[in-house]
Design a protein around this motif. Structure first.
Motif, short mmCIF file in Angstrom:
data_model
loop_
_atom_site.label_atom_id
_atom_site.label_comp_id
_atom_site.label_asym_id
_atom_site.label_seq_id
_atom_site.Cartn_x
_atom_site.Cartn_y
_atom_site.Cartn_z
N SER A 263 0.84 -1.21 0.00
CA SER A 263 0.00 0.00 0.00
C SER A 263 0.86 1.25 0.00
CB SER A 263 -0.92 -0.01 1.22
OG SER A 263 -1.81 -1.11 1.16
N ARG A 264 1.94 1.25 0.83
CA ARG A 264 2.85 2.40 0.83
C ARG A 264 3.47 2.60 -0.55
NH1 ARG A 264 5.31 0.39 5.97
NH2 ARG A 264 4.29 1.53 7.68
N LEU A 265 3.90 1.50 -1.16
CA LEU A 265 4.54 1.60 -2.46
C LEU A 265 3.57 2.15 -3.51
CD1 LEU A 265 6.97 1.08 -4.31
CD2 LEU A 265 6.14 -1.27 -4.61
N ARG A 266 2.35 1.64 -3.48
CA ARG A 266 1.36 2.10 -4.48
C ARG A 266 1.04 3.58 -4.28
NH1 ARG A 266 -1.52 0.49 -8.49
NH2 ARG A 266 -3.73 0.99 -8.79
N LEU A 267 0.92 4.03 -3.04
CA LEU A 267 0.67 5.45 -2.79
C LEU A 267 1.85 6.30 -3.22
CD1 LEU A 267 -1.07 5.23 0.71
CD2 LEU A 267 -2.15 5.80 -1.48
#
Length: 646
Positions: A263-267
């Motif tokens: 999720s952090r990477l996608r954001l």
């Protein structure tokens, strides 16, 4: 669980202000932390004034409301997300009280505002309209008291008394240390996904009306963010710095750490500046009931509470600067967009009204010059054709008249019928002259109209007052009388002489013939032959004299008609020449008037085009100056964000 971790993009640092502004009067809501760094208010005030100067009162009002909220000590956190993602349970777990989602259809419940109170208290607040500010004070009649001990049933009863669709929210006060520092939690209705074009606008409007300072976005652990959801997050992150994404139900995820990292990477890949954490409301509730501190830390709520408290402390300083910077940049970009578009399109607006009028006037002047050549050529051609046609018409009419007069004198004696013939000839010649000149006048009018057709339609009616006036001088006023030709008289003496001369031959011829019969030269037979030959000679001489009289009459008529034809032909040519000169002078005057009018219009159009060009250049300079000023304000707003993240 792991400790709290914030992820997101950062901005460069810069000066707090580039343009000195007059210091405003002391704000009674400013705290000590605000007084230490007042530049964000100066910048925001400058942006608000700029919005009003650009006619964007709506944008200025929104900024003014956010400015006032930034000065308020409370930190209002709006908890949003898709349906059935655990928003209400998250809020309940944070304050350890079942105040959100108490109705059976929890996601369809009215919004709930949770704040600090010394004793539990709850109200159903009815707003005047869906656009009304939640933070505005309302009267007692708009606040329906609820029973905190049975909040769900009490809320259902109170909501049933409201009209269908009436805007309202629940205001709940609970005695919690987390809320005592000024934290206010707002459990918002679910957002619609898949998101439409109005989802982000609806979320922003909800946050604005709810007076939110911070957005806490809730999503289940392991649920992949869709593109439409990322678009909503990006839009919210632009307006609300410090965006917080919380992944709930981590205890149900097979590998919540991997889900958190993804999720952090996608954001980050989407360029969304958001902090991300994973929590479990179930573990939090169990830890509170059992008093297990380790389990409480494992639920992730310990770090979340610490972060929220830090955001409350950071609101007067870092959060206020970051929010003011973000709002200022967005507002200035919104103002600068139309200015840049107008400046870019200014080069394409050369064909303005003045320039178009100038070009049209140039075209009219060129058309008028071409028209001058055309009408002159048309008039010259028409005059040549008219002269040829009028001469041919006169010759045909004269030929027909001579043929009729020749036919008359083929059987009539001029000496006897001249008095009858001469009036007819005079009337025929007068009618010929009148008909020919009338036809000439009609052809002259037709020639004038044909020449006028060469002028452009916008010239209007350019025909002379009358075209007949130029041909009146060519019409014969009358035809002179033709005297009878001289006729040689056939006197009795001439007849006797002709008869004797003719009878002599008869007497001789018949006398010789009868002398063969033994008769004398003068005998009754020879005398009778002589009388017969004498009478024939008289008759033949009479016929010869008649033919001569007829020939002389026809010659006299032809000579007279030729004279009339010569005069008529000259009069017709003179009339055509007069008409040509009159039409030439008239159309020349019309052309000169049109040229003078067009030249005056050209001068006015040139002056208007010059004024328009100067005005556009001045407007372009003003646009560039205003864009420069907006860029300076934008740099100030960016500097606020940089200082907040430093």
């Amino acid at each position: 669980m792991t400790s709290w971790e914030a992820a997101g993009t950062t901005a460069q640092t810069g000066p707090a202000s580039l343009i000195p502004h007059p210091r405003p009067a002391p704000d009674p809501l400013r705290g000590a932390a605000v007084a230490a760094d007042p530049w964000w208010m100066d910048t925001m005030d400058a942006v608000i004034r700029t919005c009003r100067a650009h006619g964007r009162a709506d944008l200025a009002d929104r900024l003014a409301r956010r400015r006032a909220r930034l000065l308020h000590p409370q930190l209002r956190v709006l908890v949003v997300g898709a349906a059935q993602q655990g928003r209400s349970r998250l809020v309940n777990a944070l304050i350890n009280a079942a105040v959100c989602g108490v109705l059976p259809d929890g996601d369809a419940a009215v919004p709930t505002v949770v704040r600090h109170a010394d004793t539990p208290v709850a109200h159903l607040v009815r707003r005047d309209s869906a656009e009304a500010d939640w933070t505005a004070a309302v009267g007692l009649q708009s606040r329906l008291p609820l029973v905190p001990e049975r909040l769900g049933a009490s809320l259902a009863e109170a909501a049933a008394t409201l009209p269908a669709g009436a805007p309202a929210h629940v205001d709940v006060g609970v005695p919690r240390s987390l809320l005592a520092g000024g934290l206010v939690l707002i459990d918002a209705p679910a957002l619609d996904f898949p998101a439409t074009g109005g989802t982000l606008a609806a979320a922003r409007d909800l946050a604005d009306r709810a007076g939110a300072d911070l957005i806490l976005y809730v999503s289940e652990t392991g649920r992949r963010f869709g593109d439409d959801e990322l678009a909503v997050l990006a839009g919210l992150g632009q307006v609300f710095p410090g965006l917080l994404v919380v992944l709930t139900k981590a205890d149900y995820a097979a590998d919540w750490r991997r889900d958190l990292a993804e999720s952090r990477l996608r954001l980050n890949q989407a360029g969304i500046p958001a902090a991300v954490a994973a929590v479990s409301s179930s573990l939090r509730a169990h830890a509170v009931r059992s008093g297990d501190e380790a389990l409480n830390r494992e639920s992730g709520f310990t770090d979340l509470i610490v972060h929220l408290r830090r955001m409350v402390e950071a609101k007067p300083d870092r959060l206020a600067r970051a929010t003011a910077g973000a709002l200022g940049r967005l507002a200035l970009q919104e103002l600068a967009g139309p200015l840049r578009a107008e400046l870019e399109n200014q080069g394409d607006t050369v064909s303005s009204d003045a320039a178009a009028h100038l070009q049209a006037t140039h075209r009219r002047l060129d058309d008028l010059r071409k028209c001058t050549v055309r009408w002159q050529n048309r008039l010259s051609d028409e005059v040549a054709d008219l002269m040829s046609d009028i001469e041919h018409d006169l010759r045909e009419r004269v030929k027909a008249l001579l043929a009729e007069s020749d036919e008359f004198f083929a059987t009539n004696d001029p000496a006897k019928s001249w008095d009858e013939f001469e009036p007819w000839l005079r009337e025929a010649l007068q009618e010929l002259a009148t008909t020919s000149m009338t036809w000439l006048a009609e052809r002259t009018e037709w020639m004038a109209r044909r020449t006028a057709d060469m002028f452009p339609p916008e010239a209007g009616d350019v025909l002379p007052p009358t075209a007949l006036a130029v041909t009146d001088g060519g019409v014969l006023q009358g035809v002179s009388t033709l005297d009878a030709p001289p006729v040689a008289t056939f006197t009795p003496g001439q007849k006797l002489f002709i008869g004797l001369r003719g009878s002599y031959g008869g007497v001789v011829m018949f006398g010789l013939a009868t002398s063969l019969a033994g008769m004398s030269l003068i005998n009754p037979i020879s005398i009778g032959g002589g009388a017969l030959f004498g009478g024939k000679s008289v008759r033949d001489e009479s016929k010869t004299l008649l033919k001569r009289r007829q020939t002389e009459a026809r010659n006299a008529i032809r000579q007279h008609v030729d004279d009339i034809f010569t005069k008529l032909n000259k009069d017709a040519r003179d009339s055509v020449r007069r008409a040509q000169r009159a039409l030439r002078d008239h159309f020349t005057a019309v052309t000169e008037d049109l040229q003078e009018e067009t030249m005056e219009s050209l001068r006015n159009a040139k002056a208007a085009a010059d004024r328009d060009t100067a005005a556009r250049q001045a407007h372009g300079r003003r646009l560039r100056e205003e864009l420069t000023r907006l860029a300076e304000l934008h740099a100030q707003a960016q500097a606020l964000t940089d200082r907040a993240r430093a």
